[in-house]
Scaffold this motif. Structure first.
Motif, PDB file in Angstrom:
ATOM      1  N   ARG A 161       0.827  -1.206   0.000  1.00  0.00           N
ATOM      2  CA  ARG A 161       0.000   0.000   0.000  1.00  0.00           C
ATOM      3  C   ARG A 161       0.863   1.259   0.000  1.00  0.00           C
ATOM      4  O   ARG A 161       0.570   2.231  -0.684  1.00  0.00           O
ATOM      5  CB  ARG A 161      -0.926  -0.004   1.215  1.00  0.00           C
ATOM      6  N   VAL A 187      -4.351   4.481  -1.178  1.00  0.00           N
ATOM      7  CA  VAL A 187      -5.276   3.738  -2.024  1.00  0.00           C
ATOM      8  C   VAL A 187      -6.466   4.621  -2.324  1.00  0.00           C
ATOM      9  O   VAL A 187      -7.110   5.137  -1.426  1.00  0.00           O
ATOM     10  CB  VAL A 187      -5.749   2.449  -1.307  1.00  0.00           C
ATOM     11  N   ASP A 233      -8.755   3.650  -5.253  1.00  0.00           N
ATOM     12  CA  ASP A 233      -9.758   2.693  -5.722  1.00  0.00           C
ATOM     13  C   ASP A 233      -9.562   1.379  -4.969  1.00  0.00           C
ATOM     14  O   ASP A 233      -8.661   0.598  -5.273  1.00  0.00           O
ATOM     15  CB  ASP A 233      -9.597   2.487  -7.229  1.00  0.00           C
ATOM     16  N   SER A 271     -11.356  -1.416  -4.781  1.00  0.00           N
ATOM     17  CA  SER A 271     -11.563  -2.671  -5.501  1.00  0.00           C
ATOM     18  C   SER A 271     -10.355  -3.011  -6.374  1.00  0.00           C
ATOM     19  O   SER A 271      -9.936  -4.175  -6.448  1.00  0.00           O
ATOM     20  CB  SER A 271     -12.832  -2.623  -6.347  1.00  0.00           C
ATOM     21  N   PHE A 272      -9.740  -2.007  -7.009  1.00  0.00           N
ATOM     22  CA  PHE A 272      -8.544  -2.268  -7.815  1.00  0.00           C
ATOM     23  C   PHE A 272      -7.366  -2.649  -6.920  1.00  0.00           C
ATOM     24  O   PHE A 272      -6.580  -3.530  -7.268  1.00  0.00           O
ATOM     25  CB  PHE A 272      -8.188  -1.047  -8.666  1.00  0.00           C
ATOM     26  N   PHE A 273      -7.258  -2.015  -5.766  1.00  0.00           N
ATOM     27  CA  PHE A 273      -6.193  -2.359  -4.836  1.00  0.00           C
ATOM     28  C   PHE A 273      -6.311  -3.812  -4.393  1.00  0.00           C
ATOM     29  O   PHE A 273      -5.323  -4.549  -4.379  1.00  0.00           O
ATOM     30  CB  PHE A 273      -6.240  -1.432  -3.614  1.00  0.00           C
ATOM     31  N   PHE A 299      -7.812  -6.196  -6.022  1.00  0.00           N
ATOM     32  CA  PHE A 299      -7.508  -7.023  -7.198  1.00  0.00           C
ATOM     33  C   PHE A 299      -6.005  -7.174  -7.357  1.00  0.00           C
ATOM     34  O   PHE A 299      -5.503  -8.286  -7.551  1.00  0.00           O
ATOM     35  CB  PHE A 299      -8.130  -6.372  -8.444  1.00  0.00           C
ATOM     36  N   ARG A 300      -5.257  -6.078  -7.290  1.00  0.00           N
ATOM     37  CA  ARG A 300      -3.806  -6.122  -7.429  1.00  0.00           C
ATOM     38  C   ARG A 300      -3.169  -6.930  -6.295  1.00  0.00           C
ATOM     39  O   ARG A 300      -2.240  -7.703  -6.507  1.00  0.00           O
ATOM     40  CB  ARG A 300      -3.205  -4.708  -7.429  1.00  0.00           C
ATOM     41  N   LYS A 358      -3.608 -10.572  -6.995  1.00  0.00           N
ATOM     42  CA  LYS A 358      -2.740 -11.029  -8.088  1.00  0.00           C
ATOM     43  C   LYS A 358      -1.292 -11.170  -7.626  1.00  0.00           C
ATOM     44  O   LYS A 358      -0.597 -12.094  -8.029  1.00  0.00           O
ATOM     45  CB  LYS A 358      -2.804 -10.076  -9.288  1.00  0.00           C
TER      46      LYS A 358
END
Length: 94
Positions: free
Chosen positions: A73, A79, A81, A83-85, A87-88, A91
């Motif tokens: 982070r 942060v 977004d 939801s994108f955080f 997601f990343r 992954k």
């Protein structure tokens, strides 16, 4: 030294409970403020500390993962977004 010995040599929760109680009584007799602070912390979290003796596991893995998330982070300087955080994060660490 005695407190460390309790954690390194005892494998039964009931035996550890008794030895922690004896250790706590010794600390009360000494009356040093530094030891009293540690003893009070142990008294406040007594049952959770004794759970260590059930299977001798700690939450070190969870703490290490929390540190990785904080570092990840911080690399993005916050942060925006969520939801994108997430997601990343999934992954990278999945």
């Amino acid at each position: 030294m005695e407190l460390g010995k309790i954690f390194s040599t005892n494998y039964d929760k009931d035996v550890a409970r008794a030895k922690l109680a004896l250790w706590y009584n010794k600390i009360e007799e000494y009356g040093y403020d530094t030891f009293t602070t540690v003893a009070n912390s142990i008294e406040n979290h007594y049952e959770r500390i004794l759970n260590f003796f059930v299977n001798r596991s700690t939450n070190a893995a969870a703490e290490a993962f929390n540190a990785k998330i904080k570092a990840f982070r911080a690399s993005f300087r916050g942060v925006v977004d969520m939801s994108f955080f997430l997601f990343r994060l999934a992954k990278v660490y999945a």
